[in-house]
Design an enzyme around this catalytic site. Structure first.
Site, PDB file in Angstrom:
ATOM      1  N   ASP A 141       0.924  -1.314  -0.046  1.00 37.11           N
ATOM      2  CA  ASP A 141      -0.010   0.081  -0.116  1.00 37.11           C
ATOM      3  C   ASP A 141       0.810   1.170  -0.082  1.00 37.11           C
ATOM      4  O   ASP A 141       0.577   2.425   0.670  1.00 37.11           O
ATOM      5  CB  ASP A 141      -0.808  -0.048   1.278  1.00 37.11           C
ATOM      6  CG  ASP A 141      -2.090   1.052   1.001  1.00 37.11           C
ATOM      7  OD1 ASP A 141      -2.730   1.204   2.234  1.00 37.11           O
ATOM      8  OD2 ASP A 141      -2.421   1.364  -0.023  1.00 37.11           O
ATOM      9  N   LYS A 144       2.643   3.464  -5.699  1.00 36.46           N
ATOM     10  CA  LYS A 144       2.120   2.451  -6.627  1.00 36.46           C
ATOM     11  C   LYS A 144       3.077   1.936  -7.796  1.00 36.46           C
ATOM     12  O   LYS A 144       3.009   0.738  -7.908  1.00 36.46           O
ATOM     13  CB  LYS A 144       1.070   3.076  -7.209  1.00 36.46           C
ATOM     14  CG  LYS A 144      -0.233   3.465  -6.297  1.00 36.46           C
ATOM     15  CD  LYS A 144      -0.445   2.796  -5.327  1.00 36.46           C
ATOM     16  CE  LYS A 144      -1.109   3.460  -3.993  1.00 36.46           C
ATOM     17  NZ  LYS A 144      -1.026   2.540  -2.725  1.00 36.46           N
ATOM     18  N   ASP A 169      -3.224  -3.021  -2.306  1.00 35.18           N
ATOM     19  CA  ASP A 169      -4.287  -2.220  -2.517  1.00 35.18           C
ATOM     20  C   ASP A 169      -4.150  -1.026  -3.612  1.00 35.18           C
ATOM     21  O   ASP A 169      -3.222  -1.109  -4.371  1.00 35.18           O
ATOM     22  CB  ASP A 169      -4.230  -1.133  -1.064  1.00 35.18           C
ATOM     23  CG  ASP A 169      -5.297  -0.183  -1.163  1.00 35.18           C
ATOM     24  OD1 ASP A 169      -5.196   0.906  -0.421  1.00 35.18           O
ATOM     25  OD2 ASP A 169      -6.620  -0.673  -1.461  1.00 35.18           O
ATOM     26  N   ASN A 170      -5.357  -0.571  -4.129  1.00 36.32           N
ATOM     27  CA  ASN A 170      -5.402   0.291  -5.133  1.00 36.32           C
ATOM     28  C   ASN A 170      -5.069   0.037  -6.388  1.00 36.32           C
ATOM     29  O   ASN A 170      -4.464   0.680  -7.302  1.00 36.32           O
ATOM     30  CB  ASN A 170      -4.405   1.562  -4.969  1.00 36.32           C
ATOM     31  CG  ASN A 170      -4.643   1.981  -3.456  1.00 36.32           C
ATOM     32  OD1 ASN A 170      -3.699   1.970  -2.602  1.00 36.32           O
ATOM     33  ND2 ASN A 170      -6.027   2.649  -3.227  1.00 36.32           N
ATOM     34  N   GLU A 199     -11.432   4.137  -0.985  1.00 40.97           N
ATOM     35  CA  GLU A 199     -11.879   4.396   0.625  1.00 40.97           C
ATOM     36  C   GLU A 199     -13.054   5.776   0.580  1.00 40.97           C
ATOM     37  O   GLU A 199     -12.463   6.881   0.091  1.00 40.97           O
ATOM     38  CB  GLU A 199     -10.591   4.583   1.552  1.00 40.97           C
ATOM     39  CG  GLU A 199      -9.616   5.480   0.889  1.00 40.97           C
ATOM     40  CD  GLU A 199      -8.606   4.611   0.228  1.00 40.97           C
ATOM     41  OE1 GLU A 199      -8.666   3.623  -0.464  1.00 40.97           O
ATOM     42  OE2 GLU A 199      -7.499   5.386  -0.001  1.00 40.97           O
TER      43      GLU A 199
HETATM   44  C1  LIG Z   1      10.121   4.164  -1.557  1.00 47.78           C
HETATM   45  C2  LIG Z   1       9.442   2.781  -1.057  1.00 47.78           C
HETATM   46  C3  LIG Z   1       8.728   3.368   0.115  1.00 47.78           C
HETATM   47  N1  LIG Z   1       9.487   2.711   1.387  1.00 47.78           N
HETATM   48  C4  LIG Z   1       8.465   2.945   2.408  1.00 47.78           C
HETATM   49  N2  LIG Z   1       7.348   3.800   2.573  1.00 47.78           N
HETATM   50  C5  LIG Z   1       7.162   4.230   1.514  1.00 47.78           C
HETATM   51  C6  LIG Z   1       7.496   4.000   0.241  1.00 47.78           C
HETATM   52  N3  LIG Z   1       6.828   4.602  -0.778  1.00 47.78           N
HETATM   53  C7  LIG Z   1       5.799   5.222   0.154  1.00 47.78           C
HETATM   54  N4  LIG Z   1       6.074   5.130   1.227  1.00 47.78           N
HETATM   55  C8  LIG Z   1       5.064   5.467   2.156  1.00 47.78           C
HETATM   56  O1  LIG Z   1       3.858   4.788   2.090  1.00 47.78           O
HETATM   57  C9  LIG Z   1       2.580   5.809   1.990  1.00 47.78           C
HETATM   58  C10 LIG Z   1       2.361   6.010   0.780  1.00 47.78           C
HETATM   59  C11 LIG Z   1       1.356   5.746   0.329  1.00 47.78           C
HETATM   60  C12 LIG Z   1       0.937   5.515  -1.209  1.00 47.78           C
HETATM   61  N5  LIG Z   1      -0.500   5.535  -1.381  1.00 47.78           N
HETATM   62  C13 LIG Z   1      -1.351   6.261  -2.360  1.00 47.78           C
HETATM   63  O2  LIG Z   1      -0.798   7.175  -3.167  1.00 47.78           O
HETATM   64  C14 LIG Z   1      -2.475   6.048  -2.413  1.00 47.78           C
HETATM   65  C15 LIG Z   1      -3.639   6.982  -3.096  1.00 47.78           C
HETATM   66  C16 LIG Z   1      -4.749   7.065  -3.039  1.00 47.78           C
HETATM   67  C17 LIG Z   1      -5.570   8.154  -3.678  1.00 47.78           C
HETATM   68  C18 LIG Z   1      -5.173   9.505  -3.933  1.00 47.78           C
HETATM   69  C19 LIG Z   1      -6.004  10.451  -4.579  1.00 47.78           C
HETATM   70  C20 LIG Z   1      -7.039   9.829  -5.248  1.00 47.78           C
HETATM   71  F1  LIG Z   1      -7.868  10.673  -5.934  1.00 47.78           F
HETATM   72  C21 LIG Z   1      -7.320   8.568  -5.310  1.00 47.78           C
HETATM   73  C22 LIG Z   1      -6.635   7.527  -4.737  1.00 47.78           C
HETATM   74  C23 LIG Z   1      -5.555   5.888  -2.306  1.00 47.78           C
HETATM   75  C24 LIG Z   1      -4.663   5.179  -1.675  1.00 47.78           C
HETATM   76  O3  LIG Z   1      -5.562   4.039  -0.910  1.00 47.78           O
HETATM   77  C25 LIG Z   1      -3.386   5.273  -1.768  1.00 47.78           C
HETATM   78  O4  LIG Z   1      -2.738   4.236  -0.806  1.00 47.78           O
HETATM   79  C26 LIG Z   1       3.246   6.874   2.573  1.00 47.78           C
HETATM   80  O5  LIG Z   1       3.266   6.887   4.125  1.00 47.78           O
HETATM   81  C27 LIG Z   1       4.630   6.993   2.268  1.00 47.78           C
HETATM   82  O6  LIG Z   1       5.595   7.842   2.948  1.00 47.78           O
HETATM   83 MG   LIG Z   2      -4.178   2.548  -0.575  1.00 47.87          MG
END
Ligand SMILES: CCc1ncnc2c1ncn2[C@@H]1O[C@H](/C=C/CNC(=O)c2cc(-c3ccc(F)cc3)cc(O)c2O)[C@@H](O)[C@H]1O
Ligand SMILES: [Mg+2]
Length: 214
Positions: A141, A144, A169-170, A199
């Protein structure tokens, strides 16, 4: 100074949830995200699918990629058998600090190992640092475009065994096209799509469950 959304989400947990009660923490976050401010937690609808997969797998070792505020961490950890371990990776220190407090409010610190760092750096260290041989369940999660490279890295590091489950997820929104293509076309995975909604919205999204065949 202005508070951040994760800080306001934590405030809602501390105000509305009961210490030591994971379900009330989950409910407080869902209520905050429905009534006050949307946040990218897996949410209640997809969360029920996550719960059913966790209960079915009954994992001893779980890896979560992307902790954010700890919502799915709490959902997963609250369903784990005693002595099971959930390792969750989060590279944003501000999010990690909030997640630690959310996890603590739920009383689940003993089941969760939150590591502050990038998945690419830590996946190769899992065995030497934590004595984990393989993961029974991985919840993806995070960013992406990291799902596919991190899955390949887990394969290379021997962290997946015959029967390991990847739950992503997603896969529709925002979408993970390269990952989806890989797990659906590779003979080394048996994949299944669980249709749901993004969500707190009516937009389609879903979870992809993939069994590693070894
Ligand atoms: C480098 C590797 C790596 N290592 C360790 N931690 C990492 C990492 N890369 C990322 N993180 C952390 O993970 C989390 C990011 C999560 C990213 N998730 C979405 O982008 C997302 C978006 C929508 C959505 C947004 C807008 C919309 F309009 C529609 C849908 C819905 C969803 O459920 C979603 O999960 C943050 O805490 C990052 O700090
Ligand atoms: Mg997600």
């Amino acid at each position: 100074t202005q508070s951040t959304r994760p800080q306001r989400l934590l405030g809602a947990v501390q105000k509305n949830a009961t210490r030591g009660d994971p379900r009330s923490v989950v409910q407080a976050i869902d209520q905050f995200c429905r009534q006050k401010e949307w946040a990218m937690n897996v949410g209640d609808e997809k969360g029920c699918i996550l719960d059913s997969v966790v209960s079915e797998v009954n994992p001893a070792t779980v890896l979560e990629l992307g902790t954010y505020c700890g919502y799915s961490t709490v959902r997963i950890a609250s369903l784990l058998p005693p002595h099971a371990k959930l390792i969750t990776l989060e590279f944003n220190p501000d999010f990690a600090a909030i997640a630690r407090q959310v996890i603590a409010w739920a009383g689940l610190e003993d089941k969760v190992h939150l590591i502050e760092g990038a998945s690419g750096d830590w996946i190769p260290k899992m065995t030497e640092q934590f004595g984990v041989k393989t993961f029974d369940l991985v919840f993806l999660d995070h960013w992406k475009d990291r799902y596919l490279p991190d899955t390949m890295l887990m394969e290379e590091c021997g962290l997946l065994r015959k029967g390991s489950i990847l739950l992503a997820d997603n896969v529709i929104c925002p979408g993970t096209p390269d990952y989806l293509e890989y797990v659906r076309s590779s003979p080394r995975y048996e994949s299944q799509y669980f249709k749901s909604h993004l969500e707190y919205t009516k937009v389609e999204d879903g979870l992809e469950k993939s069994v590693f065949l070894g």
